[in-house]
Design an enzyme around this catalytic site. Sequence first.
Site, PDB file in Angstrom:
ATOM      1  N   GLY A  54      -2.482  -6.669   0.308  1.00 33.21           N
ATOM      2  CA  GLY A  54      -1.702  -6.969  -0.889  1.00 33.21           C
ATOM      3  C   GLY A  54      -2.478  -6.443  -2.085  1.00 33.21           C
ATOM      4  N   GLN A 202       4.353  -7.728   8.168  1.00 29.73           N
ATOM      5  CA  GLN A 202       3.924  -8.685   7.128  1.00 29.73           C
ATOM      6  C   GLN A 202       5.049  -9.662   6.793  1.00 29.73           C
ATOM      7  OE1 GLN A 202       3.327  -5.369   7.041  1.00 29.73           O
ATOM      8  NE2 GLN A 202       1.647  -4.818   5.674  1.00 29.73           N
ATOM      9  N   ASP A 243       2.520  -1.588  -4.841  1.00 34.26           N
ATOM     10  CA  ASP A 243       1.088  -1.277  -4.778  1.00 34.26           C
ATOM     11  C   ASP A 243       0.664  -0.343  -5.889  1.00 34.26           C
ATOM     12  OD1 ASP A 243       2.163  -1.877  -1.918  1.00 34.26           O
ATOM     13  OD2 ASP A 243       0.016  -2.316  -1.874  1.00 34.26           O
TER      14      ASP A 243
HETATM   15  C1  LIG Z   1       1.779  -7.974  -4.415  1.00 35.29           C
HETATM   16  S1  LIG Z   1       1.305  -6.485  -3.704  1.00 35.29           S
HETATM   17  C2  LIG Z   1       2.085  -6.621  -2.165  1.00 35.29           C
HETATM   18  C3  LIG Z   1       2.301  -5.291  -1.521  1.00 35.29           C
HETATM   19  O1  LIG Z   1       1.186  -4.927  -0.693  1.00 35.29           O
HETATM   20  C4  LIG Z   1       1.666  -4.763   0.633  1.00 35.29           C
HETATM   21  O2  LIG Z   1       1.007  -3.756   1.332  1.00 35.29           O
HETATM   22  P1  LIG Z   1      -0.153  -4.165   2.408  1.00 35.29           P
HETATM   23  O3  LIG Z   1       0.326  -5.368   3.145  1.00 35.29           O
HETATM   24  O4  LIG Z   1      -0.290  -2.914   3.274  1.00 35.29           O
HETATM   25  O5  LIG Z   1      -1.391  -4.401   1.583  1.00 35.29           O
HETATM   26  C5  LIG Z   1       3.122  -4.403   0.449  1.00 35.29           C
HETATM   27  O6  LIG Z   1       3.288  -3.064   0.016  1.00 35.29           O
HETATM   28  C6  LIG Z   1       3.493  -5.381  -0.616  1.00 35.29           C
HETATM   29  O7  LIG Z   1       4.685  -5.154  -1.313  1.00 35.29           O
END
Ligand SMILES: CSC[C@H]1O[C@H](OP(=O)(O)O)[C@H](O)[C@@H]1O
Length: 366
Positions: A54, A202, A243
Amino acid sequence: MKIDGVASRTIWLEPDGWSVGILDQTMLPHTVVRKTLRTPEDAALAIKTMQVRGAPLIGVTAAYGVALAMRADPSDASLKHALAFLAEQRPTAVNLRWALNDLQATLASLPPKSRAAAAYARAAEIADDDVETCRRIGVNGLRLIQELSNERPGEPVNILTHCNAGWLACVDWGTATSPIYQAHDAGIPVHVWVDETRPRCQGSALTAFELAQHGVPYTLIADNAGGHFMQRDCVDMVIVGTDRVTACGDVANKIGTYLKALAAHDNGVPFYVALPYSTIDWSIERGADIPIEERGADEVLRVQGRLPDGAVASVAISADGTPARNPAFDVTPAKLVTAFITERGVCEASRDGLLSLYPEKKSCAA
Ligand SMILES: CSC[C@H]1O[C@H](OP(=O)(O)O)[C@H](O)[C@@H]1O
């Protein structure tokens, strides 16, 4: 937010005053595992392997990684290595670079003996700031949910979200989920369509878990079902996280977000992106310039789950030797975004929209 009724954050300073506690998100929802980071290498591994993930949480973890490095060796060489080493763990979330730039600006001019204490203090400030920033995102997003609820009093507002932009992606509250939590807590009926979000899941592993913990009604769906539910008038709005947002409003987010935006556009469903200031990359204009992380093929070829005996295991879902690609993010052009929900308010997905909320950035926008 809470886990099993106990207030929790995703990252914290341990009672020893120097090691850093995290929730190991690779074990959720099956088991709640708290781990301790003791070295910058521990922090880097946690980011790389998505024990923490995140955009905002990646930034906070990196900030504490620098603090751990300064505790061990506060020299210029150690600082330079820690900043570079942590920066290379994941390329897309700009919060990682934002946090490391902040720590560099905080520490570079200090005498080495002062760096560890300053790094820990700044990392804690960034973490606390994230909590308040995400709370404000919720306040600003709540109004959008309230408006839709007013159109059909008593009926739930149906919100689709992709991946996890919840409190597990931040320190608390989340970005996309903060308006949802605040609407729920205000008594506005909401229901969330949770995209499973292959291949790392996720949504099924994290968003479903945290919504259930907070008592928010939700339904888990396959990624490919989102467009169908929009076509059948089952989705009132989409709220996702991000992101990295460019100075002109292009949005990098978890792979599959672009497809949801296309389906929302085709069906007249408002598509909102929730983000804190630390996720805006003022140095680039076009989404095509955002580096897209390519993760290992195994994440596509295998799934992780819990066996009947409770053990967590990974199993293959395709024949041995199957070739696979695994881009972890895609880019949604600003034209497909209805509006941004930020800690400073709601704005159009454009340079002018962003600068209307962040006028101090006029000099550095691409
Ligand atoms: C609040 S940022 C959340 C954003 O990050 C996630 O990616 P990851 O789980 O690979 O770090 C995803 O893109 C979410 O929307």
